[in-house]
Design an enzyme around this catalytic site. Sequence first.
Site, short mmCIF file in Angstrom:
data_model
loop_
_atom_site.label_atom_id
_atom_site.label_comp_id
_atom_site.label_asym_id
_atom_site.label_seq_id
_atom_site.Cartn_x
_atom_site.Cartn_y
_atom_site.Cartn_z
CD GLU A 1 79.12 158.69 92.55
OE1 GLU A 1 78.98 157.92 93.57
OE2 GLU A 1 80.65 158.94 92.61
NE ARG B 1 92.81 159.54 81.20
CZ ARG B 1 93.54 158.62 81.98
NH1 ARG B 1 93.07 157.45 81.59
NH2 ARG B 1 94.00 158.97 82.77
#
Lengths: 278, 312
Positions: free
Chosen positions: B55, B164
């Site tokens: 990341e 989501r």
Amino acid sequence: MVDTINKNLVSFLEEKATELRINILKMIHAAQSGHPGGALSAAEIITTLYCHEMRINLDNQRDPDRDRFILSKGHACPVLYSVLAMKGFFPIEELATLRKINSRLQGHPDMKKTPGVDFTTGSLGNGLSIGIGMALMGKLDKKDFRVYVMLGCGELDEGIVWEAFMAGTKFKLDNLVVIIDYNKLQLDGDNDEVMPLEPIVDKLEAFNWNVIRTNGHDFNQIIKAFAKARETHNKPTVIVADTIKGKGVSFMENKVDWHGLAPDDEQLKIALEEIRGS
Amino acid sequence: MQTASMRSAYGESLVEIGQKNKNVVVLDCDLSKATKTSLFAEKFPDRFFNMGIAEQNMMSFAAGLASCGKIPFATTLAVFASMRPCEQIRTSICIGNMNVKIGAPYGGLCTGENGPTHQCIADINTMRGLPNMTILAPSDATSCKACVLWAAQHKGPVYIRVLRDNEPVIYSKASEVDVLSGNRLKDGNDIVIFSNGFTSHMAVVAADLLEKEGISVTVHDIISVKPIPEKAVISMAKKCGAVMTVEEHNIYGGLGSAIAEVVSQKCPVPMKILGVSDYFSDSGSHQSLLQRAGLTVENIVKQTKSLLNKKE
Ligand SMILES: Cc1ncc(C[n+]2csc(CCOP(=O)(O)OP(=O)(O)O)c2C)c(N)n1
Ligand SMILES: [Mg+2]
């Protein structure tokens, strides 16, 4: 003589690994979520650690002199929970509560909740640094415990892992053993596609670690690798264990889709038959 | 109740802006199937970069791309997008006001079963401390799309908190969504509820129930947590005389704090911040975790009533 002992030991460990695989699949099925692929690939290594290699103390679970294990690839925790239950850290029935509310068995390892879990993980990359801290303290405090850290191959993408590899060399941590579960797959696909790792052995040797390449499903080789690590002084050991993601269940083997997927009733039935039959 | 997947909306919107603008590139950290950047990868393989599980590398890499005129959408799970590379976001992206968009699906508690390492209740506060950063927290698939379209036009860093699947649909068209000012979902006089993300639809249901009991509630969906739409906040706080905030985030540093900073300094009225009360949640279903946090319609109703008692 040595070979006959090993034969008995190996068949004992094989039985235990089969038991672990059965429990891994059952618990992920019961939770209907979790990560079977990377749990199954680690079964032989984890079995060897807990049933042969590591010094654990059930009477005093947090014994300061115990060996430590850090599952840095925390998503594979069903394999760890299965072995901890098998050793008696908690009742085997508790495996069915995986990932459910109020369970001691969290979706990723939690040292504050689960007996026998030595450190909290789940966010990839952190385990080796933690292990280096533990191993260095073991040295400074003149203790003879050993520290074991399991990394995933995709996990090696994280920069912090390589920072830790450097520190391991600096501190000459021969009480530290890293096992890389080298199943060649991560979440989106092959390591080669996502972020090429090779030549991994050369890289680790360049970091001046004692590097041992081994078949991560062959108990003889795994036992020998750990023994060699004990004989190595002044540098840490990393075991690059070639494994198969989803090992033991033909339809899961080498299939990236089974990284984080729970089997349904029918799939569980077939998988258990296969594992019990083999 | 009609529902739609926010992460799918995120992925589809990336394809849409990718079609219009060749400078749009998408990055992911080995989670493209989960974040739905895979949709962009299929369509524009040359403009998609899988960075592996790295990341920090992704964020500074994105800054490099932006410095050469690209519009990178650096994407991974909200918890890993906001925390592991926080310093790279500050130094490589925010200090130079680089044109990097951070796409952060799976915000809040929706990763429930995975436990506290994957639940994301400290992203808004982390991002809020970074000058130049815009923070968007849409509440359904339609507003998620509006945010992606807006971010592609805006010059400078934007953090988009996506959820989501199966989020109730609030807006019918992306063009109807006011990203910067937020949107009035219900108009009333006794109290104003500011909300965002998954809790906005709950606030509306709660307001409907309260209305039946004669309590008149304004519900305002705040999409932009930073900059906070100050004028709208002040005018509604003054009109209603009591303010409640509801969010799927720690009570410290999120939407509630942003609203409190305005209310306390510009128009002090009784206020209540509803969210996760500064604890790490266990593994469990999303619903069970929301229940434990008190992020339910019933609790919003209850808290509204008790706040109204404090109003003169
Ligand atoms: C910091 C961080 N980024 C992303 C993830 C999401 N994630 C969980 S497992 C995984 C793939 C791991 O691959 P590997 O290390 O090879 O594990 P294995 O194949 O043994 O399951 C990813 C990307 C994570 N848990 N932590
Ligand atoms: Mg792997």
